[in-house]
Design a protein around this motif. Structure first.
Motif, short mmCIF file in Angstrom:
data_model
loop_
_atom_site.label_atom_id
_atom_site.label_comp_id
_atom_site.label_asym_id
_atom_site.label_seq_id
_atom_site.Cartn_x
_atom_site.Cartn_y
_atom_site.Cartn_z
N ASP A 199 40.53 55.79 1.96
CA ASP A 199 39.81 54.69 2.63
C ASP A 199 40.37 53.34 2.19
O ASP A 199 40.54 52.43 3.00
CB ASP A 199 38.31 54.70 2.26
CG ASP A 199 37.59 55.91 2.81
OD1 ASP A 199 38.17 56.61 3.66
OD2 ASP A 199 36.46 56.17 2.36
N ALA A 200 40.66 53.23 0.89
CA ALA A 200 41.16 51.94 0.36
C ALA A 200 42.49 51.59 1.01
O ALA A 200 42.71 50.43 1.41
CB ALA A 200 41.29 52.02 -1.16
N HIS A 201 43.39 52.58 1.15
CA HIS A 201 44.68 52.32 1.81
C HIS A 201 44.45 51.92 3.27
O HIS A 201 45.09 51.01 3.79
CB HIS A 201 45.57 53.56 1.73
CG HIS A 201 46.14 53.77 0.37
ND1 HIS A 201 47.10 52.93 -0.16
CD2 HIS A 201 45.89 54.69 -0.59
CE1 HIS A 201 47.43 53.34 -1.38
NE2 HIS A 201 46.70 54.40 -1.67
N ILE B 125 48.84 51.27 12.59
CA ILE B 125 48.07 51.76 11.43
C ILE B 125 48.83 52.93 10.79
O ILE B 125 49.03 52.98 9.57
CB ILE B 125 46.64 52.21 11.85
CG1 ILE B 125 45.86 51.02 12.40
CG2 ILE B 125 45.91 52.86 10.69
CD1 ILE B 125 44.51 51.37 12.99
N LEU B 126 49.29 53.85 11.64
CA LEU B 126 49.99 55.03 11.12
C LEU B 126 51.27 54.61 10.40
O LEU B 126 51.57 55.10 9.31
CB LEU B 126 50.29 56.01 12.27
CG LEU B 126 50.77 57.38 11.84
CD1 LEU B 126 49.74 58.07 10.95
CD2 LEU B 126 51.05 58.27 13.05
N ASP B 127 52.01 53.67 10.99
CA ASP B 127 53.25 53.20 10.33
C ASP B 127 52.93 52.62 8.96
O ASP B 127 53.64 52.86 7.99
CB ASP B 127 53.93 52.13 11.18
CG ASP B 127 54.61 52.75 12.40
OD1 ASP B 127 54.79 53.99 12.39
OD2 ASP B 127 54.92 52.01 13.36
N GLY B 128 51.83 51.85 8.89
CA GLY B 128 51.44 51.24 7.61
C GLY B 128 51.09 52.31 6.59
O GLY B 128 51.46 52.21 5.41
N LYS C 12 52.13 55.40 6.51
CA LYS C 12 53.30 56.21 6.14
C LYS C 12 54.04 55.61 4.94
O LYS C 12 54.68 56.32 4.18
CB LYS C 12 54.27 56.31 7.33
CG LYS C 12 53.89 57.41 8.29
CD LYS C 12 54.91 57.53 9.38
CE LYS C 12 54.46 58.56 10.40
NZ LYS C 12 55.15 58.42 11.68
N LYS C 13 53.94 54.28 4.80
CA LYS C 13 54.63 53.61 3.68
C LYS C 13 53.88 53.84 2.36
O LYS C 13 54.39 53.54 1.29
CB LYS C 13 54.74 52.11 3.95
CG LYS C 13 55.64 51.82 5.13
CD LYS C 13 55.88 50.33 5.28
CE LYS C 13 56.58 50.06 6.60
NZ LYS C 13 55.92 49.10 7.45
N LEU D 136 48.34 61.92 5.50
CA LEU D 136 48.33 61.06 6.70
C LEU D 136 47.34 61.61 7.71
O LEU D 136 47.23 62.83 7.88
CB LEU D 136 49.72 61.03 7.33
CG LEU D 136 50.79 60.28 6.53
CD1 LEU D 136 52.16 60.47 7.18
CD2 LEU D 136 50.44 58.79 6.42
N PRO D 137 46.61 60.72 8.41
CA PRO D 137 45.63 61.24 9.38
C PRO D 137 46.33 61.94 10.55
O PRO D 137 47.36 61.48 11.02
CB PRO D 137 44.90 59.98 9.86
CG PRO D 137 45.79 58.85 9.52
CD PRO D 137 46.60 59.26 8.33
#
Ligand code: AMP
Length: 349
Positions: free
Chosen positions: A259-261, A300-303, A305-306, A313-314
């Motif tokens: 959640d924090a990420h 959001i997903l790209d962020g 992944k880092k 990953l969701p």
């Protein structure tokens, strides 16, 4: 986390006494070295001068051919592997005749999975080990027997009894030890327990307190966060988690950490991750719910992944208009899980 050599030695010695691995044994290496499970595969093999067979990444989800071709005698993995193999119809009756030991650990072992494995590996003992990393891989064992020793209402194997030298007990409010039959937090003590978390004295003293046990006296205990009770025969049962820690394919995930990420990537408070789908008591992945973030789900997903390993990953990012809240003002994960369950029913899956 600091695990001493003597803890690893105690663990390996216990496993060697149990399984008597020898130079003729052919042992699987399923877990990468960053997963504590690999301590079992690697060190037990070297300790016993057996041979180690590293499952290639391409076969991790479907290792049936690997087990057959390498004539493995010892298999160690998380139980989710059984479900993958069953879905692919790779668990034919008697297909693993060379296996003599299967060491399952890391998440609940459903009876249905244990029976499927037993049918495929008829010459094999099927062992459900329980243990957190803080107790050096595994610290209790229940073997599949006929009839099986099940956890009431959960259709999973019990987590059995502690390894010799290890202690298990149930702790209630304010560190009070509870009697047999009462459910509380599972606490562990003994030579396999970690010395603490590196650079985090506060967490160390919170999770590893010294407590007064009515018959054992003052000992250091690791508070696992697992809900459990001890039955009248001295067997322990796993009843889920107290917190939001989940296992995704055997990997330990703290949902609050995800959640924090997600909050940092979305720059928004109204976001949350839930474990989904859950099959046979084990999570297969996570799903993110986001509300009014102002950025696309692709961004959001790209962020993420880092920041996160692939298993965290969701699988899906769902945008909703407003977050359901509990009466005490927290995001209501249960309501979100109900949305996912409803969708699944609606699609007839
Ligand atoms: P890890 O530190 O990654 O090994 O994760 C430890 C957690 O995995 C435990 O605290 C339990 O919640 C869960 N776990 C491990 N083994 C079992 C098992 N046999 N049955 C149920 N849960 C398990």
């Amino acid at each position: 986390m600091k695990i001493e050599t003597r803890s690893v030695y105690h663990f390996l010695n216990h496993c060697q006494t149990l399984y008597n691995i020898g130079p003729e044994d052919r042992v699987s290496n399923f877990s990468e070295v960053s997963f504590d499970f690999s301590v079992l595969d690697l060190w037990l093999t070297w300790y016993a001068r057996a041979s180690l067979h590293v499952v290639p990444e391409s076969q991790l989800m479907a290792p049936a051919r690997f087990i057959q071709e390498h004539k493995l005698t010892f298999w160690a993995s998380v139980p989710s592997v059984i479900l993958f193999l069953d879905r692919l119809k790779h668990l034919k009756e008697g297909c693993f005749p060379t296996l003599r030991v299967s060491y399952f650990c890391g998440e609940a072992l459903p009876l249905s999975s244990a029976l499927l494995w037993g049918r495929a590996a008829p010459n094999c003992v099927i062992d459900n080990h329980y243990g957190p990393t803080e107790a050096t891989v595994g610290c209790s064992l229940e073997r599949l027997t006929d009839p099986p020793n099940l956890t009431p209402g959960r259709d999973i194997l019990s987590i059995g009894r502690p390894y010799s030298g290890m202690r298990m007990a149930i702790v209630g409010e304010q560190g009070i030890f509870l009697p047999q039959g009462e459910t509380g937090e599972l606490a562990l003590s003994g030579p396999q327990i970690t010395q603490g978390y590196l650079g985090d004295d506060e967490l160390t003293s919170r999770r590893l307190p010294v407590l007064d046990h009515p018959s054992l006296g003052r000992l250091r205990w690791y508070l696992t966060g697992d809900l459990s009770f001890e039955d009248a025969s001295g067997t322990f049962h796993h009843m889920g988690r107290i917190d939001n820690q989940v296992k995704v394919l055997g990997h330990r995930i703290e949902l609050e950490e995800l959640d924090a990420h997600l909050r940092q990537v979305c720059k928004c408070e109204s976001v949350v991750m839930v474990a989904w789908p859950i099959r046979n008591g084990s999570a297969e992945g996570v799903v993110a719910f986001v509300c009014a973030t102002g950025i696309t789900t692709g961004q959001i997903l790209d962020g993420l992944k880092k920041r996160l390993p692939p298993y965290a990953l969701p699988r899906e990012i769902i945008e909703i208009e407003s977050m359901p809240m509990t009466p005490n003002g927290k995001i209501d994960r249960k309501a979100l899980l109900n949305i996912l369950a409803g969708r699944m029913q609606g699609s007839g899956i």
